[in-house]
Enzyme design. Structure first.
Site, PDB file in Angstrom:
ATOM      1  N   CYS A  36      53.711  32.143  42.371  1.00 59.80           N
ATOM      2  CA  CYS A  36      52.774  33.089  42.911  1.00 59.80           C
ATOM      3  C   CYS A  36      52.971  33.238  44.406  1.00 59.80           C
ATOM      4  O   CYS A  36      53.023  34.051  45.194  1.00 59.80           O
ATOM      5  CB  CYS A  36      51.314  32.688  42.531  1.00 59.80           C
ATOM      6  SG  CYS A  36      50.907  31.160  42.480  1.00 59.80           S
ATOM      7  N   ASN A  62      46.762  35.978  43.174  1.00 62.97           N
ATOM      8  CA  ASN A  62      47.812  35.294  42.691  1.00 62.97           C
ATOM      9  C   ASN A  62      47.844  35.691  40.958  1.00 62.97           C
ATOM     10  O   ASN A  62      49.015  35.335  40.615  1.00 62.97           O
ATOM     11  CB  ASN A  62      47.699  33.656  42.798  1.00 62.97           C
ATOM     12  CG  ASN A  62      46.334  33.240  42.442  1.00 62.97           C
ATOM     13  OD1 ASN A  62      45.095  33.613  42.921  1.00 62.97           O
ATOM     14  ND2 ASN A  62      46.220  32.289  41.214  1.00 62.97           N
ATOM     15  N   HIS A  67      45.511  33.743  46.882  1.00 66.63           N
ATOM     16  CA  HIS A  67      46.183  32.717  47.661  1.00 66.63           C
ATOM     17  C   HIS A  67      46.373  33.624  48.874  1.00 66.63           C
ATOM     18  O   HIS A  67      46.843  34.541  49.234  1.00 66.63           O
ATOM     19  CB  HIS A  67      47.776  32.461  47.375  1.00 66.63           C
ATOM     20  CG  HIS A  67      47.668  31.555  45.952  1.00 66.63           C
ATOM     21  ND1 HIS A  67      46.544  31.177  45.345  1.00 66.63           N
ATOM     22  CD2 HIS A  67      48.683  31.348  45.196  1.00 66.63           C
ATOM     23  CE1 HIS A  67      46.863  30.619  44.320  1.00 66.63           C
ATOM     24  NE2 HIS A  67      48.183  30.496  43.997  1.00 66.63           N
ATOM     25  N   GLN A  83      45.460  27.704  48.482  1.00 68.96           N
ATOM     26  CA  GLN A  83      45.723  28.516  47.301  1.00 68.96           C
ATOM     27  C   GLN A  83      44.294  28.429  46.256  1.00 68.96           C
ATOM     28  O   GLN A  83      43.572  27.337  46.579  1.00 68.96           O
ATOM     29  CB  GLN A  83      46.819  27.722  46.504  1.00 68.96           C
ATOM     30  CG  GLN A  83      48.109  28.026  47.121  1.00 68.96           C
ATOM     31  CD  GLN A  83      49.377  27.418  46.429  1.00 68.96           C
ATOM     32  OE1 GLN A  83      50.316  27.018  47.299  1.00 68.96           O
ATOM     33  NE2 GLN A  83      49.440  27.306  45.170  1.00 68.96           N
ATOM     34  N   VAL A 121      46.065  33.870  32.917  1.00 70.00           N
ATOM     35  CA  VAL A 121      47.208  35.040  33.240  1.00 70.00           C
ATOM     36  C   VAL A 121      47.480  36.027  31.951  1.00 70.00           C
ATOM     37  O   VAL A 121      47.747  37.189  32.333  1.00 70.00           O
ATOM     38  CB  VAL A 121      48.587  34.345  33.707  1.00 70.00           C
ATOM     39  CG1 VAL A 121      49.746  35.241  33.941  1.00 70.00           C
ATOM     40  CG2 VAL A 121      48.311  33.438  34.967  1.00 70.00           C
ATOM     41  N   THR A 142      45.766  34.182  25.413  1.00 67.76           N
ATOM     42  CA  THR A 142      44.345  33.908  25.542  1.00 67.76           C
ATOM     43  C   THR A 142      44.019  33.045  27.009  1.00 67.76           C
ATOM     44  O   THR A 142      42.857  32.603  27.124  1.00 67.76           O
ATOM     45  CB  THR A 142      44.070  33.019  24.428  1.00 67.76           C
ATOM     46  OG1 THR A 142      44.656  31.795  24.533  1.00 67.76           O
ATOM     47  CG2 THR A 142      44.020  33.765  23.182  1.00 67.76           C
ATOM     48  N   SER A 154      44.462  28.810  18.634  1.00 67.60           N
ATOM     49  CA  SER A 154      43.975  30.193  18.723  1.00 67.60           C
ATOM     50  C   SER A 154      44.488  31.111  17.606  1.00 67.60           C
ATOM     51  O   SER A 154      44.039  32.307  17.925  1.00 67.60           O
ATOM     52  CB  SER A 154      44.521  30.727  20.193  1.00 67.60           C
ATOM     53  OG  SER A 154      43.973  29.834  21.408  1.00 67.60           O
ATOM     54  N   LYS A 174      58.992  24.436  45.491  1.00 68.01           N
ATOM     55  CA  LYS A 174      59.388  25.926  44.884  1.00 68.01           C
ATOM     56  C   LYS A 174      59.225  27.015  45.909  1.00 68.01           C
ATOM     57  O   LYS A 174      60.226  27.829  45.947  1.00 68.01           O
ATOM     58  CB  LYS A 174      57.988  26.298  43.982  1.00 68.01           C
ATOM     59  CG  LYS A 174      57.931  25.424  42.620  1.00 68.01           C
ATOM     60  CD  LYS A 174      56.621  25.957  42.102  1.00 68.01           C
ATOM     61  CE  LYS A 174      56.697  25.181  40.627  1.00 68.01           C
ATOM     62  NZ  LYS A 174      55.026  25.295  40.167  1.00 68.01           N
TER      63      LYS A 174
END
Length: 329
Positions: free
Chosen positions: A126, A307, A234, A153, A12, A9, A38, A205
């Site tokens: 991403c 992204n 991005h 971003q 992504v 939900t 949910s 990252k």
């Protein structure tokens, strides 16, 4: 193929369902999974309605593949439980990326590392995915010494709450804040929380994941990550220093022949990548390719990608497609 979408939900998760349908992934049974609040809600997939179930229910249903996009804490707790039940987990959070026992996969670069024994597979960040897809063929040809990257971003990387904040600010409405500051007409030089070295987690990252994916800890990477009031994707300004010299036209040719990369680079027609046109697409777009005249063997470029798609959902599903095609699940 029984497929669980964990976080179905969320932003992504919704894109994962869309990409699964678009790419005709062989789903015989869909298991949408979300948090307890949910459970019981209905989602639609390929014209059929499915009820959202909780984590333990999904584990007990023994899906072949579980596509995770539910946050790091959830992944740390639940990915091993799915794996123990025989499910192959492809996780979109940061939970497993730097675990030395887990593979960090961009399909165009390193799916050949995968085996049947890999029950938890990490999907990169991403920002990392779009950058390394461009870096990989150039590293193979010229050997990269150093990368300097500044990111611009999209708020969609933060989630629904950030999109709502921008919409509220645009409309002049007071509402819940995803960020400490307004994002409308602003740029916030902080993505994720700060580490002890003064860099944000997002910046680190880009450093650590790039080295792991390209299997080369000697590549020096430094990053500045900025949140901007953009929805489509991005963008990254990337400066690369190589060990060996290059010809700019050859760089363009290499990238033109790289799977998943589209070169948009024509100054005469003002052609260059922009998030406005990357949104909804699975490719990584690269342009403004030019020699850095201040430093030997160095190059500047501009990289843009959606992204939520290649940066998250599409990359995850491409990994799943490889597993199915090579009978690894």
């Amino acid at each position: 193929m029984r497929v669980a979408v964990v976080g179905a939900t969320g932003m992504v998760g919704e894109v994962m369902l869309q990409v699964l349908a678009e790419r005709n992934f062989p789903v015989t049974e869909l298991i949408p999974v979300a948090s307890e609040k949910s459970v019981g809600k209905e989602i639609e997939f390929k014209g059929k309605k499915y009820k959202v179930v909780g984590m333990q229910t999904a584990v007990d249903m023994h899906p072949d593949i579980a596509l995770f996009s539910a946050g790091g804490e959830t992944s740390l707790v639940w990915a091993p439980k799915f794996a123990e039940a025989g499910t192959t987990v492809i996780d979109n959070s940061s939970a497993w990326r730097m675990d030395s026992t887990k593979k960090l996969i961009v399909p165009e670069i390193n799916t050949s590392q995968l085996t049947k024994e890999d029950k938890i597979i990490a999907n990169p960040n991403c920002s990392t995915i779009q950058m390394v897809l461009v870096l990989a063929p150039l590293h193979a040809k010229y050997k990269i010494k150093r990368v300097i990257v500044s990111t611009y971003q999209s708020i969609t990387g933060t989630g629904v709450k950030a999109v709502q904040q921008l919409e509220n600010e645009y409309a002049g409405v007071q509402g819940e804040m995803a960020y400490k500051y307004p994002i409308h007409r602003n740029a916030i030089p902080q993505c994720d929380s700060f580490e002890e070295n003064g860099y944000t987690k997002e910046e680190m990252k880009l450093v650590r994941e790039t080295q792991k994916i390209l299997s080369d800890a000697t590549i020096a990477v430094t990053a500045t990550a900025v949140r901007v009031p953009i929805v489509g994707g991005h963008s990254e300004a990337v400066n690369i220093e190589f060990e060996n010299d290059f010809d700019v036209s050859e760089i363009r040719s290499i990238l033109h022949h790289t799977d998943g990369v589209v070169v948009q680079d024509n100054n005469d027609t003002y052609t260059y990548p922009m998030p406005l046109f990357a949104q909804g697409k699975d490719d990584v777009f690269v342009g403004r390719i030019r020699r850095d005249e201040s430093q030997p063997n160095s190059l500047n470029m501009w990289i843009v990608a959606d992204n939520l798609r290649k940066g998250a959902a599409t990359n995850t599903i491409q990994i799943a497609e490889y597993l199915v095609a090579h009978q690894l699940v």
